[in-house]
Design a protein around this motif. Structure first.
Motif, mmCIF file in Angstrom:
data_model
loop_
_atom_site.group_PDB
_atom_site.id
_atom_site.type_symbol
_atom_site.label_atom_id
_atom_site.label_comp_id
_atom_site.label_asym_id
_atom_site.label_seq_id
_atom_site.Cartn_x
_atom_site.Cartn_y
_atom_site.Cartn_z
ATOM 1 N N LEU A 93 0.833 -1.204 0.000
ATOM 2 C CA LEU A 93 0.000 0.000 0.000
ATOM 3 C C LEU A 93 0.869 1.256 0.000
ATOM 4 O O LEU A 93 0.593 2.215 -0.721
ATOM 5 N N MET A 94 1.924 1.240 0.805
ATOM 6 C CA MET A 94 2.818 2.390 0.863
ATOM 7 C C MET A 94 3.470 2.654 -0.485
ATOM 8 O O MET A 94 3.519 3.801 -0.974
ATOM 9 N N ILE A 95 3.984 1.606 -1.119
ATOM 10 C CA ILE A 95 4.634 1.763 -2.426
ATOM 11 C C ILE A 95 3.647 2.294 -3.451
ATOM 12 O O ILE A 95 3.962 3.226 -4.215
ATOM 13 N N SER A 96 2.435 1.746 -3.472
ATOM 14 C CA SER A 96 1.423 2.167 -4.450
ATOM 15 C C SER A 96 1.092 3.643 -4.297
ATOM 16 O O SER A 96 1.072 4.400 -5.279
ATOM 17 N N PHE A 97 0.842 4.071 -3.067
ATOM 18 C CA PHE A 97 0.458 5.464 -2.855
ATOM 19 C C PHE A 97 1.630 6.415 -3.043
ATOM 20 O O PHE A 97 1.446 7.555 -3.491
ATOM 21 N N MET A 98 2.827 5.986 -2.709
ATOM 22 C CA MET A 98 3.988 6.857 -2.931
ATOM 23 C C MET A 98 4.227 7.080 -4.424
ATOM 24 O O MET A 98 4.477 8.208 -4.856
ATOM 25 N N PHE A 190 12.278 3.599 -1.411
ATOM 26 C CA PHE A 190 13.002 2.505 -0.756
ATOM 27 C C PHE A 190 13.310 2.855 0.704
ATOM 28 O O PHE A 190 13.209 1.996 1.591
ATOM 29 N N PHE A 191 13.678 4.115 0.931
ATOM 30 C CA PHE A 191 13.993 4.527 2.304
ATOM 31 C C PHE A 191 12.774 4.382 3.209
ATOM 32 O O PHE A 191 12.878 3.852 4.322
ATOM 33 N N MET A 192 11.621 4.847 2.749
ATOM 34 C CA MET A 192 10.420 4.773 3.586
ATOM 35 C C MET A 192 10.001 3.332 3.831
ATOM 36 O O MET A 192 9.532 2.989 4.918
ATOM 37 N N GLY A 196 12.320 4.282 6.942
ATOM 38 C CA GLY A 196 11.485 5.365 7.448
ATOM 39 C C GLY A 196 10.285 4.920 8.262
ATOM 40 O O GLY A 196 10.022 5.451 9.355
ATOM 41 N N ARG A 197 9.549 3.948 7.764
ATOM 42 C CA ARG A 197 8.332 3.526 8.463
ATOM 43 C C ARG A 197 8.642 2.915 9.829
ATOM 44 O O ARG A 197 7.815 2.964 10.739
ATOM 45 N N LYS A 198 9.862 2.365 9.981
ATOM 46 C CA LYS A 198 10.239 1.759 11.257
ATOM 47 C C LYS A 198 10.619 2.807 12.298
ATOM 48 O O LYS A 198 10.711 2.498 13.487
ATOM 49 N N LEU A 199 10.862 4.039 11.846
ATOM 50 C CA LEU A 199 11.221 5.123 12.765
ATOM 51 C C LEU A 199 10.000 5.840 13.322
ATOM 52 O O LEU A 199 10.134 6.685 14.219
ATOM 53 N N LEU A 200 8.823 5.497 12.806
ATOM 54 C CA LEU A 200 7.602 6.210 13.187
ATOM 55 C C LEU A 200 6.820 5.443 14.239
ATOM 56 O O LEU A 200 6.906 4.213 14.324
ATOM 57 N N PRO A 201 6.034 6.152 15.047
ATOM 58 C CA PRO A 201 5.222 5.469 16.061
ATOM 59 C C PRO A 201 4.115 4.655 15.408
ATOM 60 O O PRO A 201 3.656 4.968 14.317
ATOM 61 N N LYS A 202 3.695 3.607 16.082
ATOM 62 C CA LYS A 202 2.587 2.778 15.604
ATOM 63 C C LYS A 202 1.310 3.239 16.288
ATOM 64 O O LYS A 202 0.979 2.797 17.389
ATOM 65 N N ASN A 203 0.617 4.163 15.648
ATOM 66 C CA ASN A 203 -0.596 4.717 16.243
ATOM 67 C C ASN A 203 -1.801 3.856 15.896
ATOM 68 O O ASN A 203 -2.671 4.246 15.123
ATOM 69 N N ASP A 204 -1.857 2.672 16.467
ATOM 70 C CA ASP A 204 -2.941 1.740 16.145
ATOM 71 C C ASP A 204 -4.307 2.303 16.524
ATOM 72 O O ASP A 204 -5.296 2.075 15.843
ATOM 73 N N SER A 205 -4.352 3.058 17.626
ATOM 74 C CA SER A 205 -5.635 3.596 18.055
ATOM 75 C C SER A 205 -6.098 4.735 17.169
ATOM 76 O O SER A 205 -7.258 5.087 17.113
ATOM 77 N N ASP A 206 -5.100 5.329 16.438
ATOM 78 C CA ASP A 206 -5.403 6.479 15.604
ATOM 79 C C ASP A 206 -6.193 6.097 14.358
ATOM 80 O O ASP A 206 -7.235 6.631 14.067
ATOM 81 N N ASP A 392 9.249 13.277 14.955
ATOM 82 C CA ASP A 392 9.114 12.230 13.937
ATOM 83 C C ASP A 392 9.617 12.723 12.586
ATOM 84 O O ASP A 392 10.218 11.957 11.816
ATOM 85 N N TYR A 393 9.359 14.001 12.292
ATOM 86 C CA TYR A 393 9.839 14.576 11.033
ATOM 87 C C TYR A 393 11.360 14.656 11.018
ATOM 88 O O TYR A 393 11.997 14.433 9.983
ATOM 89 N N ILE A 394 11.940 14.982 12.175
ATOM 90 C CA ILE A 394 13.399 15.046 12.255
ATOM 91 C C ILE A 394 14.002 13.665 12.025
ATOM 92 O O ILE A 394 14.980 13.501 11.274
ATOM 93 N N LYS A 395 13.425 12.637 12.648
ATOM 94 C CA LYS A 395 13.935 11.272 12.519
ATOM 95 C C LYS A 395 13.895 10.795 11.069
ATOM 96 O O LYS A 395 14.856 10.192 10.570
ATOM 97 N N VAL A 396 12.787 11.038 10.402
ATOM 98 C CA VAL A 396 12.626 10.561 9.022
ATOM 99 C C VAL A 396 13.231 11.537 8.020
ATOM 100 O O VAL A 396 13.861 11.135 7.040
ATOM 101 N N GLY A 397 13.050 12.824 8.260
ATOM 102 C CA GLY A 397 13.440 13.832 7.288
ATOM 103 C C GLY A 397 14.925 14.082 7.183
ATOM 104 O O GLY A 397 15.446 14.338 6.086
ATOM 105 N N THR A 398 15.638 14.018 8.313
ATOM 106 C CA THR A 398 17.080 14.297 8.275
ATOM 107 C C THR A 398 17.829 13.323 7.370
ATOM 108 O O THR A 398 18.627 13.758 6.521
#
Length: 420
Positions: A93-98, A190-192, A196-206, A392-398
């Motif tokens: 899904l991530m690859i398709s939308f990106m 490829f990075f995401m 990248g996706r592993k650096l982000l929180p898992k907001n399951d409740s979100d 989160d932006y700093i972690k992924v964006g830098t």
């Protein structure tokens, strides 16, 4: 204390509060611009000018259209179709939308691209029962990277072309930016996926915040009506409608959703993400103050001065890239390009090297707006729906900024030699 110094101090405090989130980011943003107003750096009109900015109005309109898509069940229906074809795994899904976002943002407004796709992504994630956090962040990355690939993909590219023409130089071709932009865009995928996706929180409740809150129980008539409104809005944002700005198109779409009773007035108000509105509206005047007071120019000239009298080509390009990339995290990328491209051309003339490599480096750097939520509209649009924080932006964006730098330093001298 002069206004430029005051602006730099306020920017530093705002950046600190953004990273630590000691107070809500939207409150920090408004406090920052209000401080500049109280100190006389901004006029009362300029202090609150962000609230009437076209991009902020566009945000508001598209949030309402997105809410109509979710409330009517259209987004969920699209989500189910995508899930049937792609599956329910996060990576496909991530690859398709990106990839879709990269293609759309290369030819259309990256803000408009995210505005159109975000409700669909939330619907897809709700259907697939996966968190929307990583996919929404990936789309913001793709929108910024995709804009690098063509002359019309992002305003800095168009400014670069205009600046070269004004100097009587042959401008870049329509797809010439893709020599650097395409590698950045596709490596970002490829990075995401792998990092990248592993650096982000898992907001399951979100589930994208909205996915759980909206039932999507609208009637077929409402879904078809919203689809028609969405087609109008997408057409207008991508191809333009004579006499109508993007903000006007979004507001017409929002009003149509309410007038046709696809959503109620109360649902429309509730659907607007006010954190995004006030965060961006607060930062726009601060970015304006950087230009107005010359604070941005002070930063640029100070760092350029460190290069010495006879810097090597790589050093010169690296310094300009780092300055441009750093400023664009807090300033408009258009403003950063407008500030630095003329400086870059002047430096190239003084050192008697080709200006093309310098201008391309600045253009790409100003589009590497990955490391803060306020660097570019797509970043701030996904922040609250994805449940993201400044850090989160700093972690992924830098890392993405570093990737953009490495690709630029390697490719630019090969395609546009300093001494042809």
């Amino acid at each position: 204390m002069d206004h430029a110094t005051i602006t730099l101090i306020v920017l530093g405090v705002v950046a600190f509060l953004f990273v630590t989130e000691l107070i809500p980011v939207a409150v920090t943003s408004i406090l920052g611009t209000l401080t500049l107003g109280v100190c006389g750096v901004l006029t009362p009109k300029e202090t609150f000018s962000g609230l009437s900015n076209d991009t902020v109005v566009l945000f508001a309109g598209m949030f309402v259209v997105g809410t109509a898509m979710l409330e009517s069940g259209l987004a969920q229906a699209i989500g189910r179709m995508v899930v049937k074809r792609v599956g329910t795994s996060e990576v496909p899904l991530m690859i398709s939308f990106m990839l879709l976002t990269i293609i759309m943002s290369a030819f259309a407004s990256n803000t408009g691209t995210i505005a159109c796709l975000m409700p669909m992504v939330i619907g897809v994630c709700a259907s697939a029962k996966i968190p929307a956090t990583a996919i929404l962040m990936a789309m913001a990355v793709a929108a910024n990277a995709g804009g690098m690939m063509t002359m019309v993909g992002t305003p800095p590219n168009m400014f670069a072309v205009s600046a070269l023409q004004e100097r009587g130089l042959e401008p870049f071709g329509f797809f010439e930016f893709a020599f650097v932009g395409a590698p950045v865009a596709f490596i970002s995928v490829f990075f995401m996926v792998f990092v990248g996706r592993k650096l982000l929180p898992k907001n399951d409740s979100d589930l994208g915040v909205l996915g759980n809150e909206l039932t999507g129980s609208g009637s077929p008539r409402q879904r078809w009506t919203v689809l028609g409104i969405l087609i109008f809005v997408i057409y207008g944002l991508i191809f333009g409608i004579p006499g109508l700005s993007q903000a006007m198109i979004a507001i017409i779409g929002a009003l149509a959703c309410v007038v046709t009773k696809c959503i109620t007035e109360k649902q429309a108000y509730k659907g607007v993400d006010w954190v995004t509105i006030f965060l961006f509206a607060g930062m726009l005047p601060i970015a304006g103050a950087l230009e107005k007071t010359g604070a941005g120019k002070m930063i640029a000239e100070s760092v350029i001065g460190l290069m010495g009298d006879n810097p090597s080509d790589t050093v010169m390009m690296s310094v300009l890239f780092i300055i441009s990339c750093g400023l664009t995290q807090f300033m408009s990328n258009t403003g950063t390009a407008a500030l630095l491209i003329p400086i870059g051309i002047s430096i190239s003339e003084e050192l008697q090297v080709s200006p093309y490599a310098v201008v391309m480096a600045i253009s790409i750097a100003t589009s590497c707006a990955f490391a803060t939520p306020v660097a570019t509209p797509p970043n701030v649009m996904v922040m609250n729906p994805a449940g993201l924080h400044f850090i989160d932006y700093i972690k992924v964006g830098t890392p993405l900024c570093i990737i953009g730098y490495i690709i630029s330093v390697f490719i630019i001298p090969l395609v546009w030699p300093f001494n042809p």
